[in-house]
Motif scaffolding. Sequence first.
Motif, PDB file in Angstrom:
ATOM      1  N   ALA A  16      74.365  32.191  53.787  1.00 41.91           N
ATOM      2  CA  ALA A  16      73.212  32.793  53.104  1.00 41.91           C
ATOM      3  C   ALA A  16      73.541  33.100  51.659  1.00 41.91           C
ATOM      4  N   ASP A  26      72.575  40.883  53.541  1.00 43.40           N
ATOM      5  CA  ASP A  26      71.363  40.099  53.693  1.00 43.40           C
ATOM      6  C   ASP A  26      70.511  40.581  54.857  1.00 43.40           C
ATOM      7  N   THR A  27      71.155  41.109  55.914  1.00 48.12           N
ATOM      8  CA  THR A  27      70.406  41.524  57.095  1.00 48.12           C
ATOM      9  C   THR A  27      69.539  42.750  56.842  1.00 48.12           C
ATOM     10  N   TYR A  32      65.781  37.451  55.844  1.00 44.52           N
ATOM     11  CA  TYR A  32      67.106  36.947  56.197  1.00 44.52           C
ATOM     12  C   TYR A  32      67.537  37.435  57.577  1.00 44.52           C
ATOM     13  N   THR A  36      68.494  34.847  60.520  1.00 44.98           N
ATOM     14  CA  THR A  36      69.809  34.875  61.156  1.00 44.98           C
ATOM     15  C   THR A  36      69.693  35.072  62.662  1.00 44.98           C
ATOM     16  N   VAL A  73      71.550  28.334  53.754  1.00 42.34           N
ATOM     17  CA  VAL A  73      70.356  29.108  53.411  1.00 42.34           C
ATOM     18  C   VAL A  73      70.271  29.298  51.895  1.00 42.34           C
TER      19      VAL A  73
END
Length: 246
Positions: A16, A26-27, A32, A36, A73
């Motif tokens: 990512a 990112d989470t 994202y 994921t 990504v």
Amino acid sequence: MGEHRHGRCTDPGARATPPPGRQHHDTEIPYYADLTLGAMAAAHERGYLLLAMPSSMSPWMWLNTPMDGVIHVGPRDDDPVRSILRERGLPMISEGRPPEPHGCDAWVDTDHDAGLRLLLDHLTESGARRIGLSQPLHDDEYPRLIAHAYRSWCDEHGMPTLVEEYASLPDYFTAEQDAVSRLLHRDPRPDAVIGVYSDSGHNILAAARHHGLRRGLLLVAQVAECWAGRHTSVGRTIWAEQPLPD
């Protein structure tokens, strides 16, 4: 996301690219996180192991981490990870169109042109005639595709192109608010503004408040977590949900 057709991919990796100016995981960004988790679920259903790997890892790690394929990504112009993966000869599929695709590249992407045209059509049906675009300068293809679709639609419909660009680094929150302020300083002022990132709605609203605007401006954040429309006694109402800022 995509399956490799040649050979068994038992240990794929998901790479990512961080969004501009964001210095957290990112989470924490729903887009994202959903991407994921969806990739993990698809891999586990097929008996594969998925490694979620940030682009900030060292080149040595990308050269030596065991994997049989990669979901890439957000490919970018200046993307050393992509060149490393090519050097390793790993099967790779991109989430998003690469800025300079090669003949053998494979990617999955949204139809940005169709989506933006539907959005612009809705805004004009709601009465907007001067639609502005807050345009980030970033080295992935997504903002460019949005800008191209916007300019093409404006040309076809005889609408003015009202674009303010802003640097996405180091602080895209402030930069986008400044860009929207420049839009709202125009005379005549836009009657609708489009932003392309998840936080654009908050940034546009902040700029509108700074100008003393409470109504009379149509606001669209291109990425909303949840949205729908309904007919009311005064017309059609579009609602959208976005996470509140920390």
